[in-house]
Design a protein around this motif. Sequence first.
Motif, PDB file in Angstrom:
ATOM      1  N   GLU A   1       0.834  -1.203   0.000  1.00  0.00           N
ATOM      2  CA  GLU A   1       0.000   0.000   0.000  1.00  0.00           C
ATOM      3  C   GLU A   1       0.864   1.245   0.000  1.00  0.00           C
ATOM      4  O   GLU A   1       1.976   1.248   0.537  1.00  0.00           O
ATOM      5  CB  GLU A   1      -0.911   0.022   1.234  1.00  0.00           C
ATOM      6  N   SER A   2       0.324   2.295  -0.558  1.00  0.00           N
ATOM      7  CA  SER A   2       0.987   3.592  -0.550  1.00  0.00           C
ATOM      8  C   SER A   2      -0.068   4.676  -0.680  1.00  0.00           C
ATOM      9  O   SER A   2      -1.239   4.395  -0.967  1.00  0.00           O
ATOM     10  CB  SER A   2       2.002   3.697  -1.688  1.00  0.00           C
TER      11      SER A   2
ATOM     12  N   GLY B   1      -0.809   7.038   1.729  1.00  0.00           N
ATOM     13  CA  GLY B   1      -1.277   7.616   2.979  1.00  0.00           C
ATOM     14  C   GLY B   1      -0.441   8.824   3.364  1.00  0.00           C
ATOM     15  O   GLY B   1       0.534   9.175   2.702  1.00  0.00           O
TER      16      GLY B   1
ATOM     17  N   LEU C   1      -5.198   6.269  -2.163  1.00  0.00           N
ATOM     18  CA  LEU C   1      -4.410   5.130  -1.738  1.00  0.00           C
ATOM     19  C   LEU C   1      -4.278   4.137  -2.882  1.00  0.00           C
ATOM     20  O   LEU C   1      -5.202   3.975  -3.694  1.00  0.00           O
ATOM     21  CB  LEU C   1      -5.058   4.430  -0.547  1.00  0.00           C
TER      22      LEU C   1
ATOM     23  N   CYS D   1      -2.750   0.052  -3.834  1.00  0.00           N
ATOM     24  CA  CYS D   1      -2.317  -1.252  -3.306  1.00  0.00           C
ATOM     25  C   CYS D   1      -1.916  -2.107  -4.500  1.00  0.00           C
ATOM     26  O   CYS D   1      -2.769  -2.463  -5.326  1.00  0.00           O
ATOM     27  CB  CYS D   1      -3.432  -1.907  -2.521  1.00  0.00           C
TER      28      CYS D   1
ATOM     29  N   VAL E   1      -5.522   3.618  10.158  1.00  0.00           N
ATOM     30  CA  VAL E   1      -4.649   2.849   9.283  1.00  0.00           C
ATOM     31  C   VAL E   1      -5.544   2.141   8.278  1.00  0.00           C
ATOM     32  O   VAL E   1      -6.522   1.485   8.665  1.00  0.00           O
ATOM     33  CB  VAL E   1      -3.812   1.815  10.058  1.00  0.00           C
TER      34      VAL E   1
ATOM     35  N   TYR F   1      -6.078  -0.603   5.263  1.00  0.00           N
ATOM     36  CA  TYR F   1      -5.534  -1.883   4.832  1.00  0.00           C
ATOM     37  C   TYR F   1      -6.187  -2.362   3.540  1.00  0.00           C
ATOM     38  O   TYR F   1      -7.413  -2.292   3.385  1.00  0.00           O
ATOM     39  CB  TYR F   1      -5.772  -2.956   5.894  1.00  0.00           C
TER      40      TYR F   1
ATOM     41  N   GLN G   1       0.085  -4.357   4.610  1.00  0.00           N
ATOM     42  CA  GLN G   1       0.703  -3.949   5.876  1.00  0.00           C
ATOM     43  C   GLN G   1       0.046  -2.710   6.471  1.00  0.00           C
ATOM     44  O   GLN G   1       0.264  -2.395   7.639  1.00  0.00           O
ATOM     45  CB  GLN G   1       2.203  -3.690   5.670  1.00  0.00           C
TER      46      GLN G   1
ATOM     47  N   THR H   1      -1.481   1.495   5.646  1.00  0.00           N
ATOM     48  CA  THR H   1      -0.909   2.821   5.430  1.00  0.00           C
ATOM     49  C   THR H   1      -1.696   3.813   6.285  1.00  0.00           C
ATOM     50  O   THR H   1      -2.931   3.783   6.330  1.00  0.00           O
ATOM     51  CB  THR H   1      -0.939   3.203   3.936  1.00  0.00           C
ATOM     52  N   GLN H   2      -0.965   4.671   6.971  1.00  0.00           N
ATOM     53  CA  GLN H   2      -1.589   5.596   7.913  1.00  0.00           C
ATOM     54  C   GLN H   2      -2.166   6.799   7.182  1.00  0.00           C
ATOM     55  O   GLN H   2      -1.493   7.421   6.345  1.00  0.00           O
ATOM     56  CB  GLN H   2      -0.570   6.078   8.939  1.00  0.00           C
TER      57      GLN H   2
END
Length: 113
Positions: A6-7, A9, A20, A22, A92, A94, A105, A107-108
């Motif tokens: 994931e990216s 965030g 976001l 994934c 977070v 997911y 994993q 992403t916040q």
Amino acid sequence: QVQLVESGGGWVQPGGSLRLSCVGSGFAFNEYAMGWYRQAPGKQRELVAMIMPIGITNVDDTLKGRFTISRDNAKSTLYLQMNNLKPEDTAVYYCYVSGPGYWGQGTQVTVSS
């Protein structure tokens, strides 16, 4: 091996937007329904949105109009477009693959002024 990365965030002010992503590998991405979940501090993980392999979507009623889920099977990528973000969206986030039950994993996402 299976990977969900994931990216996208980060921190954003109320009213802002984030997208976001994934990226999946190690499994047949285009064969499974996929979704986004989120977990805020002290709360249970909750479903945000799901998308079927052919693109039919289901977004939580409280988020409709602000959140959009999509996928690009050719790129093995799942997306979540989040607009007009609110502090209560802080969590977070997911990525999830239905069926085999794979999780990313996380992403916040932090929404604050």
